[in-house]
Structures are given as structure tokens and as C-alpha cells.
Design a protein around this motif. Sequence first.
Motif, PDB file in Angstrom:
ATOM      1  N   PHE A 133      37.388  72.826  88.085  1.00 17.12           N
ATOM      2  CA  PHE A 133      37.360  74.226  87.660  1.00 17.12           C
ATOM      3  C   PHE A 133      36.837  74.321  86.226  1.00 17.12           C
ATOM      4  CE2 PHE A 133      38.844  78.372  86.451  1.00 17.12           C
ATOM      5  CZ  PHE A 133      38.930  79.100  87.631  1.00 17.12           C
ATOM      6  N   GLY A 134      37.373  73.479  85.344  1.00 14.39           N
ATOM      7  CA  GLY A 134      36.930  73.486  83.947  1.00 14.39           C
ATOM      8  C   GLY A 134      35.471  73.099  83.802  1.00 14.39           C
ATOM      9  N   ALA A 135      35.039  72.103  84.577  1.00 16.54           N
ATOM     10  CA  ALA A 135      33.639  71.682  84.521  1.00 16.54           C
ATOM     11  C   ALA A 135      32.711  72.802  84.987  1.00 16.54           C
ATOM     12  CB  ALA A 135      33.434  70.428  85.371  1.00 16.54           C
ATOM     13  N   ALA A 136      33.139  73.551  86.015  1.00 20.28           N
ATOM     14  CA  ALA A 136      32.328  74.652  86.519  1.00 20.28           C
ATOM     15  C   ALA A 136      32.188  75.757  85.479  1.00 20.28           C
ATOM     16  CB  ALA A 136      32.938  75.202  87.802  1.00 20.28           C
ATOM     17  N   VAL A 137      33.290  76.124  84.853  1.00 19.56           N
ATOM     18  CA  VAL A 137      33.248  77.167  83.826  1.00 19.56           C
ATOM     19  C   VAL A 137      32.405  76.711  82.638  1.00 19.56           C
ATOM     20  CG1 VAL A 137      34.655  78.477  82.190  1.00 19.56           C
ATOM     21  CG2 VAL A 137      35.422  78.215  84.555  1.00 19.56           C
ATOM     22  N   ASP A 138      32.572  75.464  82.237  1.00 18.47           N
ATOM     23  CA  ASP A 138      31.771  74.929  81.124  1.00 18.47           C
ATOM     24  C   ASP A 138      30.281  74.940  81.449  1.00 18.47           C
ATOM     25  OD1 ASP A 138      34.063  74.488  79.683  1.00 18.47           O
ATOM     26  OD2 ASP A 138      34.159  72.327  80.094  1.00 18.47           O
ATOM     27  N   ALA A 139      29.934  74.807  82.732  1.00 18.40           N
ATOM     28  CA  ALA A 139      28.529  74.772  83.144  1.00 18.40           C
ATOM     29  C   ALA A 139      27.964  76.175  83.405  1.00 18.40           C
ATOM     30  CB  ALA A 139      28.375  73.912  84.394  1.00 18.40           C
ATOM     31  N   GLY A 140      28.803  77.213  83.235  1.00 23.75           N
ATOM     32  CA  GLY A 140      28.290  78.573  83.348  1.00 23.75           C
ATOM     33  C   GLY A 140      28.861  79.417  84.463  1.00 23.75           C
ATOM     34  N   ALA A 141      29.847  78.902  85.226  1.00 21.57           N
ATOM     35  CA  ALA A 141      30.454  79.694  86.297  1.00 21.57           C
ATOM     36  C   ALA A 141      31.377  80.759  85.720  1.00 21.57           C
ATOM     37  CB  ALA A 141      31.233  78.793  87.252  1.00 21.57           C
ATOM     38  N   ALA A 142      31.543  81.846  86.469  1.00 21.89           N
ATOM     39  CA  ALA A 142      32.473  82.913  86.094  1.00 21.89           C
ATOM     40  C   ALA A 142      33.775  82.749  86.864  1.00 21.89           C
ATOM     41  CB  ALA A 142      31.862  84.277  86.395  1.00 21.89           C
ATOM     42  N   THR A 143      34.893  82.954  86.192  1.00 24.63           N
ATOM     43  CA  THR A 143      36.197  82.854  86.839  1.00 24.63           C
ATOM     44  C   THR A 143      36.483  84.129  87.626  1.00 24.63           C
ATOM     45  OG1 THR A 143      37.072  81.418  85.094  1.00 24.63           O
ATOM     46  CG2 THR A 143      38.676  82.580  86.456  1.00 24.63           C
ATOM     47  N   LEU A 144      36.747  83.979  88.918  1.00 25.50           N
ATOM     48  CA  LEU A 144      37.176  85.104  89.746  1.00 25.50           C
ATOM     49  C   LEU A 144      38.701  85.111  89.894  1.00 25.50           C
ATOM     50  CD1 LEU A 144      34.488  85.134  92.594  1.00 25.50           C
ATOM     51  CD2 LEU A 144      34.569  86.527  90.518  1.00 25.50           C
ATOM     52  N   LYS A 145      39.285  83.928  90.071  1.00 22.81           N
ATOM     53  CA  LYS A 145      40.737  83.775  90.110  1.00 22.81           C
ATOM     54  C   LYS A 145      41.099  82.485  89.378  1.00 22.81           C
ATOM     55  CE  LYS A 145      42.298  86.291  94.215  1.00 22.81           C
ATOM     56  NZ  LYS A 145      43.101  86.183  95.459  1.00 22.81           N
ATOM     57  N   PRO A 146      41.888  82.555  88.313  1.00 24.32           N
ATOM     58  CA  PRO A 146      42.292  81.331  87.624  1.00 24.32           C
ATOM     59  C   PRO A 146      43.071  80.410  88.556  1.00 24.32           C
ATOM     60  CG  PRO A 146      42.842  83.296  86.334  1.00 24.32           C
ATOM     61  CD  PRO A 146      42.446  83.768  87.696  1.00 24.32           C
ATOM     62  N   ALA A 147      43.023  79.125  88.283  1.00 21.22           N
ATOM     63  CA  ALA A 147      43.756  78.157  89.104  1.00 21.22           C
ATOM     64  C   ALA A 147      45.254  78.311  88.884  1.00 21.22           C
ATOM     65  CB  ALA A 147      43.312  76.745  88.768  1.00 21.22           C
ATOM     66  N   THR A 148      45.976  78.545  89.980  1.00 20.33           N
ATOM     67  CA  THR A 148      47.426  78.739  89.922  1.00 20.33           C
ATOM     68  C   THR A 148      48.079  78.156  91.171  1.00 20.33           C
ATOM     69  OG1 THR A 148      47.246  80.907  90.982  1.00 20.33           O
ATOM     70  CG2 THR A 148      47.286  80.868  88.568  1.00 20.33           C
ATOM     71  N   LYS A 149      49.418  78.028  91.109  1.00 22.68           N
ATOM     72  CA  LYS A 149      50.181  77.626  92.278  1.00 22.68           C
ATOM     73  C   LYS A 149      50.327  78.805  93.234  1.00 22.68           C
ATOM     74  CE  LYS A 149      53.053  73.958  90.280  1.00 22.68           C
ATOM     75  NZ  LYS A 149      54.448  73.521  89.986  1.00 22.68           N
ATOM     76  N   SER A 150      50.420  78.486  94.527  1.00 25.55           N
ATOM     77  CA  SER A 150      50.657  79.501  95.541  1.00 25.55           C
ATOM     78  C   SER A 150      51.547  78.895  96.623  1.00 25.55           C
ATOM     79  CB  SER A 150      49.336  79.982  96.144  1.00 25.55           C
ATOM     80  OG  SER A 150      48.741  78.944  96.902  1.00 25.55           O
ATOM     81  N   LEU A 151      51.800  79.660  97.672  1.00 22.75           N
ATOM     82  CA  LEU A 151      52.625  79.151  98.759  1.00 22.75           C
ATOM     83  C   LEU A 151      52.004  77.941  99.438  1.00 22.75           C
ATOM     84  CD1 LEU A 151      53.783  82.480 100.451  1.00 22.75           C
ATOM     85  CD2 LEU A 151      55.186  80.914  99.099  1.00 22.75           C
ATOM     86  N   TRP A 152      50.654  77.922  99.486  1.00 23.50           N
ATOM     87  CA  TRP A 152      49.976  76.858 100.234  1.00 23.50           C
ATOM     88  C   TRP A 152      49.532  75.685  99.363  1.00 23.50           C
ATOM     89  CZ3 TRP A 152      45.366  76.358  97.889  1.00 23.50           C
ATOM     90  CH2 TRP A 152      44.820  77.497  97.270  1.00 23.50           C
ATOM     91  N   GLY A 153      49.642  75.805  98.023  1.00 18.79           N
ATOM     92  CA  GLY A 153      49.200  74.703  97.180  1.00 18.79           C
ATOM     93  C   GLY A 153      48.808  75.158  95.793  1.00 18.79           C
ATOM     94  N   TYR A 154      47.620  74.748  95.374  1.00 22.79           N
ATOM     95  CA  TYR A 154      47.154  75.047  94.018  1.00 22.79           C
ATOM     96  C   TYR A 154      45.644  75.218  94.068  1.00 22.79           C
ATOM     97  CZ  TYR A 154      46.478  74.476  88.942  1.00 22.79           C
ATOM     98  OH  TYR A 154      46.150  74.665  87.626  1.00 22.79           O
ATOM     99  N   GLY A 155      45.140  76.270  93.434  1.00 22.73           N
ATOM    100  CA  GLY A 155      43.690  76.448  93.456  1.00 22.73           C
ATOM    101  C   GLY A 155      43.232  77.671  92.693  1.00 22.73           C
TER     102      GLY A 155
ATOM    103  N   VAL B 280      39.246  80.215  91.971  1.00 18.76           N
ATOM    104  CA  VAL B 280      37.956  80.643  92.509  1.00 18.76           C
ATOM    105  C   VAL B 280      36.985  80.918  91.370  1.00 18.76           C
ATOM    106  CG1 VAL B 280      36.770  82.287  94.010  1.00 18.76           C
ATOM    107  CG2 VAL B 280      39.188  81.756  94.429  1.00 18.76           C
ATOM    108  N   VAL B 281      35.756  80.423  91.523  1.00 23.89           N
ATOM    109  CA  VAL B 281      34.700  80.697  90.543  1.00 23.89           C
ATOM    110  C   VAL B 281      33.451  81.193  91.271  1.00 23.89           C
ATOM    111  CG1 VAL B 281      35.529  78.981  88.879  1.00 23.89           C
ATOM    112  CG2 VAL B 281      33.790  78.328  90.572  1.00 23.89           C
TER     113      VAL B 281
END
Length: 208
Positions: free
Chosen positions: A62-84, A86-87
Amino acid sequence: MTSIESVTLEVDDPAAARHFYSSAFGLGGQVRVRASEAPTTGFRGFTLSLVVSQPTDVDALFGAAVDAGAATLKPATKSLWGYGGVVRAPDGTIWQIASSSKKNTGPATRRVDEIVLLLGVTDMAGSKRFYVEHGLPVAKSFGSKYVEFDTGPGSVKLALYKRRGLAKLVGVSPDGTGSHRLTINGDSGPFTDPDGFAWATASETASL
């Protein structure tokens, strides 16, 4: 059994896209790019997912993608199904980066366990039937909400989600027009599915 060797993303600037995917995700031949000026607006009706082993791997990619120019749509967080999270890549492709684990078991890596192509469909039953008839056996099915196919080991995995639900999942409007800007490279094409997603034989795109 139909396998998916790779997907081809149609982009405005192939050189920039190749640089992004190399820098951010270190992806090899399973994600290809080629030039396209086909009109497209809004949600393109699909996402790609990188499935990894643990939360620190999600954070690394996630950090590498943002550093390379991706836009964050949903920050990485815990959820019921795991952790993740969206960029959106600079070329417009939406990527989910996720792990089913909520706990780290070792040092962070950028190793990708699976690439999953999620297609947003209008008629789940019709699309499921279409793909079964084209040689993709169902691996998991949750009624009209989600279908996952068995594309074989080492292949890009294919799954279906309702279009509006997929857009909500990644935090964007479901509205969109024009080209999907995507070609799926398998061993049973060429054909186009009920939602307009184009398949080509892997040999047709081997030189990309």
C-alpha cells in the motif's frame, strides 16, 4: 479448465504504467499494459486484488503504491474478514490489497500470494452460467452476491460481484461509461462476456 494467464490494462501512457507497476507491486507478466485512447469515465466495472499473507505485507505494498503515485480510496484497516485497503493507480485501475490474517507472523515482505480479478456484473446468475459454459468451474458461490471460479494453480483468479456492490466495496460511485480498459488473456478466448468484458487467447497477447 479455463485458466487466466494474464490481464492487459489499456492505459494512456504505457511507459508510466509499467514504471508504476514495477515500482509499486513488482508485478511480472501477469499484469500487462498497452496503449489505448478508448473513451472511459467513472467506474470501469472491475477491480484487481493483491492477496498477501499478513497485515505488514499489505502496508508495504500500500505504501509503495502511494509513493509511486496511487490515490488512496480506502486506508488499510482491520475488518471482519481481515486487513486491507484500496488504491487507484495513476492509470485509473482500482486495486484492493488485502490479507485474511489480522496478525503478523514475520517481517514485512512485498510477496503477492494471489492476483484476483473481480468483475462487477449486472446479472449474477446469467454471468455465472456464461462462465461455467466457457469452462470455468465454480470454486465458491454465495447466492447472488459473489461467485469465485477455479482457474487453476498459478493463474489469475476470477470472481464475480454485483457491480453496485463492488463499487461500494472500494468506495467509488457505480456510475461509469465507455471502455472497461481491460482484456483478459486466457486459454479459451476470444469472446466477450454479458457485461462487455473482452477475453483474448493468451497467444494473441504474448508479445505485449
